[in-house]
Design an enzyme around this catalytic site. Sequence first.
Site, PDB file in Angstrom:
ATOM      1  N   LYS A  93      28.332  -4.514  36.669  1.00  0.00           N
ATOM      2  CA  LYS A  93      27.278  -3.500  36.827  1.00  0.00           C
ATOM      3  C   LYS A  93      26.873  -3.264  38.292  1.00  0.00           C
ATOM      4  CE  LYS A  93      25.285  -3.934  32.258  1.00  0.00           C
ATOM      5  NZ  LYS A  93      24.132  -4.319  31.452  1.00  0.00           N
ATOM      6  N   ASP A 129      19.583   0.685  31.163  1.00  0.00           N
ATOM      7  CA  ASP A 129      19.203  -0.610  30.579  1.00  0.00           C
ATOM      8  C   ASP A 129      17.684  -0.814  30.516  1.00  0.00           C
ATOM      9  OD1 ASP A 129      21.729  -1.591  30.021  1.00  0.00           O
ATOM     10  OD2 ASP A 129      21.970  -2.531  31.987  1.00  0.00           O
TER      11      ASP A 129
HETATM   12  P1  ATR Z   1      24.187  -9.308  34.089  1.00  0.00           P
HETATM   13  O1  ATR Z   1      24.765  -8.074  34.695  1.00  0.00           O
HETATM   14  O2  ATR Z   1      24.405  -9.393  32.611  1.00  0.00           O
HETATM   15  O3  ATR Z   1      22.760  -9.547  34.442  1.00  0.00           O
HETATM   16  P2  ATR Z   1      24.966 -11.207  36.099  1.00  0.00           P
HETATM   17  O4  ATR Z   1      24.525 -10.230  37.133  1.00  0.00           O
HETATM   18  O5  ATR Z   1      26.267 -11.926  36.274  1.00  0.00           O
HETATM   19  O6  ATR Z   1      25.073 -10.526  34.674  1.00  0.00           O
HETATM   20  O7  ATR Z   1      23.768 -12.280  35.917  1.00  0.00           O
HETATM   21  C1  ATR Z   1      23.868 -13.397  35.095  1.00  0.00           C
HETATM   22  C2  ATR Z   1      22.553 -14.176  35.122  1.00  0.00           C
HETATM   23  O8  ATR Z   1      22.692 -15.311  34.266  1.00  0.00           O
HETATM   24  C3  ATR Z   1      22.177 -14.708  36.496  1.00  0.00           C
HETATM   25  O9  ATR Z   1      20.777 -14.709  36.623  1.00  0.00           O
HETATM   26  C4  ATR Z   1      22.733 -16.150  36.450  1.00  0.00           C
HETATM   27  O10 ATR Z   1      22.075 -17.044  37.308  1.00  0.00           O
HETATM   28  P3  ATR Z   1      22.582 -17.204  38.865  1.00  0.00           P
HETATM   29  O11 ATR Z   1      21.965 -16.048  39.594  1.00  0.00           O
HETATM   30  O12 ATR Z   1      22.055 -18.507  39.294  1.00  0.00           O
HETATM   31  O13 ATR Z   1      24.081 -17.124  38.827  1.00  0.00           O
HETATM   32  C5  ATR Z   1      22.404 -16.504  35.018  1.00  0.00           C
HETATM   33  N1  ATR Z   1      23.231 -17.610  34.524  1.00  0.00           N
HETATM   34  C6  ATR Z   1      24.541 -17.555  34.156  1.00  0.00           C
HETATM   35  N2  ATR Z   1      24.963 -18.772  33.736  1.00  0.00           N
HETATM   36  C7  ATR Z   1      23.894 -19.609  33.838  1.00  0.00           C
HETATM   37  C8  ATR Z   1      23.677 -21.003  33.532  1.00  0.00           C
HETATM   38  N3  ATR Z   1      24.642 -21.778  33.040  1.00  0.00           N
HETATM   39  N4  ATR Z   1      22.438 -21.500  33.742  1.00  0.00           N
HETATM   40  C9  ATR Z   1      21.445 -20.730  34.221  1.00  0.00           C
HETATM   41  N5  ATR Z   1      21.579 -19.415  34.519  1.00  0.00           N
HETATM   42  C10 ATR Z   1      22.785 -18.852  34.331  1.00  0.00           C
END
Ligand code: ATR
Length: 310
Positions: A93, A129
């Site tokens: 995105k 969204d």
């Molecule tokens: P989207 O477009 O769906 O928001 P994204 O931009 O990749 O996807 O964001 C994913 C979110 O999930 C982020 O806030 C990520 O945290 P980080 O910024 O620290 O990467 C969070 N996230 C993904 N896996 C995680 C995990 N195992 N524990 C905590 N937060 C997680």
Amino acid sequence: MKVGEQTINKQTSFKKQRDYRSLAWRKRTQLVGVFGCPIGHTASPLMHNAAFLHLNLNYLYLAFEIKPEYLESAVKSVIALNFKGVNVTIPYKTEVIKYLDEVTPEAELVGSVNTIVVEGKKLVGYTTDGRGFLTSLINDAYENPQGKKILILGAGGAARALTMTLAQEGIKELIIANRTEEKAEALVSKLKNLKKLSPYQKIKAISLKEETLSRAILETDILINATSVGMKEEDPLLIKQEWLHPDLLVCDLIYNPPQTSLLKLAQEQGAKTLNGLGMLLYQGALSFELWTGIKAPLEVMREALYDKNE
Ligand code: ATR
């Protein structure tokens, strides 16, 4: 379910499959779709194709799993292959923006695009969204965010879209909790620059650490999971059951599975819950309208989604 009902359902699904096939063989079909990776979980083709069939529109919606190294060429092919547009989902995105000709001021502010529309020879990026989530909050959970204390888990594309919309809806407090704290802090700084914000609205970033998070949830009205945690069964839990309370509305943007571990815990604790199906429906309806210029048949789209998730 009775045997008779099962037969009817089977017949309906065979009929639907036949309909989709005949749609694919039509001439000059207008193509739309979704780009993501992975993409196996998506329910968007079901919802959009049901709407096209219902309105007898010669459109087809397809799901494409695009590997990161092909994102640029895939986006360029949207014009080359004469698509009307595409949705963009995890994890593209934000990244997709650099390949577009224009983005709306809203998408630019959010730094996230979930809908690309081909306008003449240009690729234009929109975000639906935030409005999708807000409509689901109001229509499905009967909750008005005005005056509420909201805690959001995550600071990625989805979290950015939601917080930008919610911050402009007169909320009382917005707390952003993210694994990478600097990302939460950067989002807070961006939100504080919004013109519509009043000095009485509090916005802050916190960590996912137990003490900080559990204390913040005690004071929260609406808790939203905007991370990808909960999509896979083996995912860890970011929240402990005892931190939740019956006055909370707990929302999970995940719709597959429709009831995540977080929502199960919340229900057991007596809290109200909302999954991501409503947001998917309303953001999809807005994309549909951008591509076709026709009002989306919400009930048909809802039925297609909830059919799949029963
Ligand atoms: P989207 O477009 O769906 O928001 P994204 O931009 O990749 O996807 O964001 C994913 C979110 O999930 C982020 O806030 C990520 O945290 P980080 O910024 O620290 O990467 C969070 N996230 C993904 N896996 C995680 C995990 N195992 N524990 C905590 N937060 C997680």
